[in-house]
Enzyme design. Sequence first.
Site, PDB file in Angstrom:
ATOM      1  CB  VAL A  14      47.782  54.813  58.530  1.00  0.00           C
ATOM      2  CG1 VAL A  14      47.764  55.340  57.109  1.00  0.00           C
ATOM      3  CG2 VAL A  14      46.400  54.899  59.171  1.00  0.00           C
ATOM      4  N   GLY A  15      47.959  51.809  60.399  1.00  0.00           N
ATOM      5  CA  GLY A  15      48.216  51.273  61.737  1.00  0.00           C
ATOM      6  C   GLY A  15      47.157  51.564  62.773  1.00  0.00           C
ATOM      7  CE  LYS A  16      41.470  52.429  60.431  1.00  0.00           C
ATOM      8  NZ  LYS A  16      42.283  52.174  59.205  1.00  0.00           N
ATOM      9  CE  LYS A  38      38.267  47.139  61.674  1.00  0.00           C
ATOM     10  NZ  LYS A  38      39.222  48.208  61.303  1.00  0.00           N
ATOM     11  CD  GLU A 117      40.943  49.418  64.121  1.00  0.00           C
ATOM     12  OE1 GLU A 117      41.352  49.173  62.971  1.00  0.00           O
ATOM     13  OE2 GLU A 117      41.218  48.712  65.110  1.00  0.00           O
ATOM     14  CB  SER A 178      57.514  55.074  61.975  1.00  0.00           C
ATOM     15  OG  SER A 178      57.872  56.312  62.545  1.00  0.00           O
ATOM     16  CG  LEU A 208      56.967  48.903  66.546  1.00  0.00           C
ATOM     17  CD1 LEU A 208      55.785  48.894  67.504  1.00  0.00           C
ATOM     18  CD2 LEU A 208      58.270  48.649  67.301  1.00  0.00           C
TER      19      LEU A 208
END
Length: 227
Positions: A14-16, A38, A117, A178, A208
């Site tokens: 989802v773009g974390k 991370k 993250e 998005s 993007l």
Amino acid sequence: MAKQFFVTGTNTGVGKTLVTSALLCAARQQGLRTIGLKPVAAGCELTEEGLCNEDALALQAQSSLPLSYAQINPVALAPAIAPHIAAARENRRLSADRLAGFCRGSMMLPSDLLLVEGAGGWRVPLNERETFADLVKILQLPVILVVGMELGCINHALLTAEAIRRDGLELAGWVANSVTPEMDCYEDNLACLQQRLDCPLIAELPFLADNCVEQAATHVAIDQLLQ
């Protein structure tokens, strides 16, 4: 005082990492000291410096403090599968306490914004008993929720927000990312989430195709996050 947050998502993909990198980038552009961590990364490739993960390298690129790769990603796993399964395949065992220890070392460094993250979603297992949520509970970090704007996102977002709050943690804000070029009824979904999540919308990212961090950073309300 440093602002420190944990970044989770409604799901994997989802773009974390894009969101975490964009937040760090926006802070760096204001001359602030940044750290991106991370703790666990599955799906690493063997390099001259050992196993490295693309997402962790992206966070390292946006960390203004000169941290080593091992400080940013202390547990690097080769298979691109669920972390606890990847660890088991390598005869390793993940634990919330050990990961918290890794994070605390970096959390003690002087910084203005530190982001940790996660991997996948809120309830991704670390072992047979613990999930990433247990790591966040130990660290007592407020949470930023990344919502992939696509069909089903309302249910996923509300369930995740409910779980975060039931775990006694603060939902500091959310990001609408998005993940597809066009989403049917995007504005209606966005309005519903704004009404129901009851926390600030700190970024609304357009689709993007190249995942350009610098472009994503222009859509971040970094001042709102750092207040």
